[in-house]
Design an enzyme around this catalytic site. Structure first.
Site, mmCIF file in Angstrom:
data_model
loop_
_atom_site.group_PDB
_atom_site.id
_atom_site.type_symbol
_atom_site.label_atom_id
_atom_site.label_comp_id
_atom_site.label_asym_id
_atom_site.label_seq_id
_atom_site.Cartn_x
_atom_site.Cartn_y
_atom_site.Cartn_z
ATOM 1 N N GLY A 134 -6.671 5.085 -0.868
ATOM 2 C CA GLY A 134 -6.940 3.702 -1.224
ATOM 3 C C GLY A 134 -8.424 3.363 -1.198
ATOM 4 N N GLU A 177 0.827 -1.206 0.000
ATOM 5 C CA GLU A 177 0.000 0.000 0.000
ATOM 6 C C GLU A 177 0.862 1.257 0.000
ATOM 7 O OE1 GLU A 177 -4.029 1.974 1.631
ATOM 8 O OE2 GLU A 177 -3.525 -0.057 2.233
ATOM 9 N N HIS A 236 -3.148 1.290 -14.458
ATOM 10 C CA HIS A 236 -4.094 2.272 -15.010
ATOM 11 C C HIS A 236 -3.940 3.579 -14.242
ATOM 12 C CE1 HIS A 236 -7.886 4.137 -16.191
ATOM 13 N NE2 HIS A 236 -8.204 4.252 -14.914
ATOM 14 N N GLY A 277 -5.941 6.862 -14.322
ATOM 15 C CA GLY A 277 -7.100 7.558 -14.861
ATOM 16 C C GLY A 277 -7.372 8.867 -14.156
ATOM 17 N N HIS A 334 -0.252 -14.144 -0.797
ATOM 18 C CA HIS A 334 1.005 -14.518 -0.142
ATOM 19 C C HIS A 334 1.452 -15.858 -0.721
ATOM 20 C CE1 HIS A 334 0.185 -11.184 2.486
ATOM 21 N NE2 HIS A 334 -1.010 -11.688 2.723
#
Length: 141
Positions: free
Chosen positions: A83, A64, A107, A109, A90
Site C-alpha cells: 500500500g 485495505e 487501474h 498498471g 465514512h
C-alpha cells in the site's frame, strides 16, 4: 474474462490470513469473481468504538485487505504489491451485524494499481467508500 494472474479462491484468501489481524477481527472472505473480491467484517466488541459504532479504522482494515488481496493476485509471479495510500469516507454508522465490502480495480498498471472499495451494512446502505493505491514491487534479488 478474469483479471487474476494467480490461482485465487475464498479458501486461499482465508488460509493466507490465519493468525493475522484480519483473522482476529473476524473478517470473512465471501466471494471471488472475475474482477472483484467480496468480504465482510462483523460489528461486535472487537470492532466497535466507544460510541457503539464500527470503528472507522476497522472499515479501513476491511478496505485495505480487500484491495491488497486484489492487487496481489493480478501481478506476475514473484512480484508483490504494498500500500502507498488509502482514504476512506465514512457515510453511515453500523452498530451491529456485518459490513460487507467489495473491491474492483480502477487501474492495474505496471508499477501502480488503484482499487475502489464500497462497504454496505446488512440493510444494503452504503457505510463507507475507500480507495487504495498500491505500489507493484519487482522480485527481490
Amino acid at each position: 474474462m478474469p483479471i487474476w494472474t494467480q490461482s485465487i479462491s475464498v479458501e486461499t484468501l482465508t488460509t493466507s490470513h490465519i493468525d493475522t489481524a484480519v483473522h482476529w477481527l473476524g473478517m470473512e472472505f465471501l466471494e471471488v469473481g472475475d474482477d472483484f473480491i467480496r468480504g465482510r467484517m462483523p460489528v461486535d466488541k472487537r470492532t466497535r468504538q466507544p460510541f457503539g459504532l464500527m470503528h472507522g479504522g476497522v472499515s479501513v482494515v476491511l478496505a485495505e485487505t480487500l484491495g491488497s488481496c486484489g492487487a496481489n493476485y493480478t501481478i506476475p509471479a514473484g512480484h508483490r504489491c504494498v500500500g502507498l495510500d488509502i482514504n476512506a469516507n465514512h457515510l453511515k454508522g453500523a452498530t451491529s451485524g456485518w459490513v460487507t465490502g467489495i473491491t474492483r480495480p480502477i487501474h492495474i498498471g505496471r508499477s501502480t494499481q488503484v482499487w475502489h472499495i464500497d462497504m454496505h451494512n446488512e440493510a444494503g446502505e452504503l457505510t463507507c467508500v475507500s480507495r487504495i493505491t498500491m505500489a507493484v514491487l519487482p522480485p527481490r534479488e
